[in-house]
Design a protein around this motif. Structure first.
Motif, PDB file in Angstrom:
ATOM      1  N   ALA A 177       2.902  18.774  43.456  1.00  0.00           N
ATOM      2  CA  ALA A 177       3.309  19.483  42.240  1.00  0.00           C
ATOM      3  C   ALA A 177       2.090  20.061  41.520  1.00  0.00           C
ATOM      4  O   ALA A 177       2.114  21.218  41.063  1.00  0.00           O
ATOM      5  N   ASN A 178       1.027  19.274  41.418  1.00  0.00           N
ATOM      6  CA  ASN A 178      -0.191  19.736  40.759  1.00  0.00           C
ATOM      7  C   ASN A 178      -0.801  20.920  41.503  1.00  0.00           C
ATOM      8  O   ASN A 178      -1.226  21.912  40.890  1.00  0.00           O
ATOM      9  N   SER A 179      -0.821  20.840  42.820  1.00  0.00           N
ATOM     10  CA  SER A 179      -1.409  21.921  43.621  1.00  0.00           C
ATOM     11  C   SER A 179      -0.576  23.190  43.513  1.00  0.00           C
ATOM     12  O   SER A 179      -1.119  24.292  43.339  1.00  0.00           O
ATOM     13  N   LEU A 180       0.741  23.062  43.610  1.00  0.00           N
ATOM     14  CA  LEU A 180       1.609  24.237  43.532  1.00  0.00           C
ATOM     15  C   LEU A 180       1.503  24.907  42.166  1.00  0.00           C
ATOM     16  O   LEU A 180       1.558  26.146  42.071  1.00  0.00           O
ATOM     17  N   VAL A 202       4.205  19.999  56.021  1.00  0.00           N
ATOM     18  CA  VAL A 202       4.959  21.214  55.671  1.00  0.00           C
ATOM     19  C   VAL A 202       4.250  21.998  54.572  1.00  0.00           C
ATOM     20  O   VAL A 202       4.205  23.233  54.602  1.00  0.00           O
ATOM     21  N   PHE A 203       3.693  21.284  53.615  1.00  0.00           N
ATOM     22  CA  PHE A 203       2.958  21.915  52.519  1.00  0.00           C
ATOM     23  C   PHE A 203       1.832  22.802  53.055  1.00  0.00           C
ATOM     24  O   PHE A 203       1.712  23.971  52.694  1.00  0.00           O
ATOM     25  N   MET A 204       1.005  22.261  53.947  1.00  0.00           N
ATOM     26  CA  MET A 204      -0.107  23.038  54.490  1.00  0.00           C
ATOM     27  C   MET A 204       0.376  24.098  55.468  1.00  0.00           C
ATOM     28  O   MET A 204      -0.169  25.200  55.515  1.00  0.00           O
ATOM     29  N   ARG A 240     -10.501  19.688  45.931  1.00  0.00           N
ATOM     30  CA  ARG A 240      -9.891  18.419  45.508  1.00  0.00           C
ATOM     31  C   ARG A 240     -10.493  17.247  46.292  1.00  0.00           C
ATOM     32  O   ARG A 240     -10.792  16.196  45.733  1.00  0.00           O
ATOM     33  N   PHE A 241     -10.661  17.452  47.597  1.00  0.00           N
ATOM     34  CA  PHE A 241     -11.239  16.389  48.432  1.00  0.00           C
ATOM     35  C   PHE A 241     -12.655  16.050  47.966  1.00  0.00           C
ATOM     36  O   PHE A 241     -13.030  14.883  47.873  1.00  0.00           O
ATOM     37  N   ARG A 242     -13.434  17.099  47.684  1.00  0.00           N
ATOM     38  CA  ARG A 242     -14.825  16.884  47.268  1.00  0.00           C
ATOM     39  C   ARG A 242     -14.911  16.130  45.949  1.00  0.00           C
ATOM     40  O   ARG A 242     -15.829  15.342  45.725  1.00  0.00           O
ATOM     41  N   PHE A 252      -1.607  26.875  42.252  1.00  0.00           N
ATOM     42  CA  PHE A 252      -1.519  28.021  43.152  1.00  0.00           C
ATOM     43  C   PHE A 252      -0.964  29.268  42.457  1.00  0.00           C
ATOM     44  O   PHE A 252      -1.107  30.375  42.972  1.00  0.00           O
ATOM     45  N   LYS A 253      -0.327  29.089  41.292  1.00  0.00           N
ATOM     46  CA  LYS A 253       0.196  30.246  40.570  1.00  0.00           C
ATOM     47  C   LYS A 253      -0.917  31.214  40.199  1.00  0.00           C
ATOM     48  O   LYS A 253      -0.681  32.416  40.047  1.00  0.00           O
ATOM     49  N   SER A 254      -2.127  30.687  40.060  1.00  0.00           N
ATOM     50  CA  SER A 254      -3.277  31.545  39.750  1.00  0.00           C
ATOM     51  C   SER A 254      -4.111  31.831  40.994  1.00  0.00           C
ATOM     52  O   SER A 254      -5.169  32.455  40.903  1.00  0.00           O
ATOM     53  N   LEU A 255      -3.621  31.385  42.162  1.00  0.00           N
ATOM     54  CA  LEU A 255      -4.336  31.593  43.426  1.00  0.00           C
ATOM     55  C   LEU A 255      -3.355  32.142  44.468  1.00  0.00           C
ATOM     56  O   LEU A 255      -2.896  31.414  45.351  1.00  0.00           O
ATOM     57  N   PRO A 256      -3.022  33.415  44.389  1.00  0.00           N
ATOM     58  CA  PRO A 256      -2.014  33.961  45.312  1.00  0.00           C
ATOM     59  C   PRO A 256      -2.493  34.101  46.753  1.00  0.00           C
ATOM     60  O   PRO A 256      -1.670  34.273  47.660  1.00  0.00           O
TER      61      PRO A 256
END
Length: 202
Positions: free
Chosen positions: A73-76, A137-139, A95-97, A79-83
């Motif tokens: 949910a946080n990533s999606l 599925v997300f990726m 995020r991993f880093r 993503f609204k600002s990262l088309p």
């Protein structure tokens, strides 16, 4: 007649129980933890816990699902600002880093102990697959969008690439589970990002 309990009260109680379960799982290990341990830590009766969860397995599944759902949910939302798909994947590596090794190690131990426990129990394996499929599925969706937009190579197998993405991530986490420095770990994340982009972009 028993007093009515609000939905908010139930959710609060569930959250308290799950917090206690997570503490016990990470302190003692999943298999070593008993319901009595959770009862003692949380400070409520065993009967009250069973009103919300039938078993410690159910608690684990809820904890894992909650964490996964929050991440998605946080990533999606971000993503609204990262088309652009490539930027979305770069965001995931960022995020991993930013995840401290101490936190990563806590969650790896949490998952690995349950996976070993579940390995001989088909119903738990099936439940784990449902959990893991969310990340796959997300990726895969991100990669398919990038492929359709011409960002990634035309012959990319997005399902395989998604599994590769998470397999490399999990393998790296395993390598640093017991030892290793933050700076070195972050450098390996950089290396992993470069490698995956070479693969998906051709």
């Amino acid at each position: 007649m028993s007093p009515k309990v609000s939905k908010a009260y139930k959710e609060e109680k569930k959250a308290i129980i799950l917090e206690g379960a997570l503490h016990c799982f990470t302190e003692k290990g999943f298999q070593a933890t008993t319901i009595d341990d959770i009862v003692k830590y949380v400070g409520i009766s065993k009967g009250a816990i069973y009103n919300y969860f039938a078993s410690k397995e159910e608690m684990y599944i809820q904890l894992a699902d909650d964490k996964m759902n929050a991440m998605l949910a946080n990533s999606l939302e971000h993503f609204k600002s990262l088309p652009v798909a490539a930027d979305q994947i770069r965001y995931m590596y960022d995020r991993f880093r930013k995840q401290p090794l101490a936190e990563l190690r806590k969650w790896m131990a949490f998952h690995l102990e349950f996976m070993l426990y579940a390995a001989r129990q088909p119903h738990l394996i099936a439940r784990w697959e449902q959990y893991a499929d969310k990340a796959l599925v997300f990726m895969q969706d991100i990669m398919e969008a990038g492929k359709a937009a011409g960002e990634f190579r035309a012959d990319l197998d997005c399902a395989a690439a998604s599994r590769l993405f998470w397999s490399i991530r999990d393998g790296l986490a395993l390598q640093y589970m017991l030892s290793g420095e933050e700076a070195d770990y972050r450098q390996r994340i950089d290396d992993m990002e470069s490698m995956v982009f070479r693969y998906i972009a051709g």
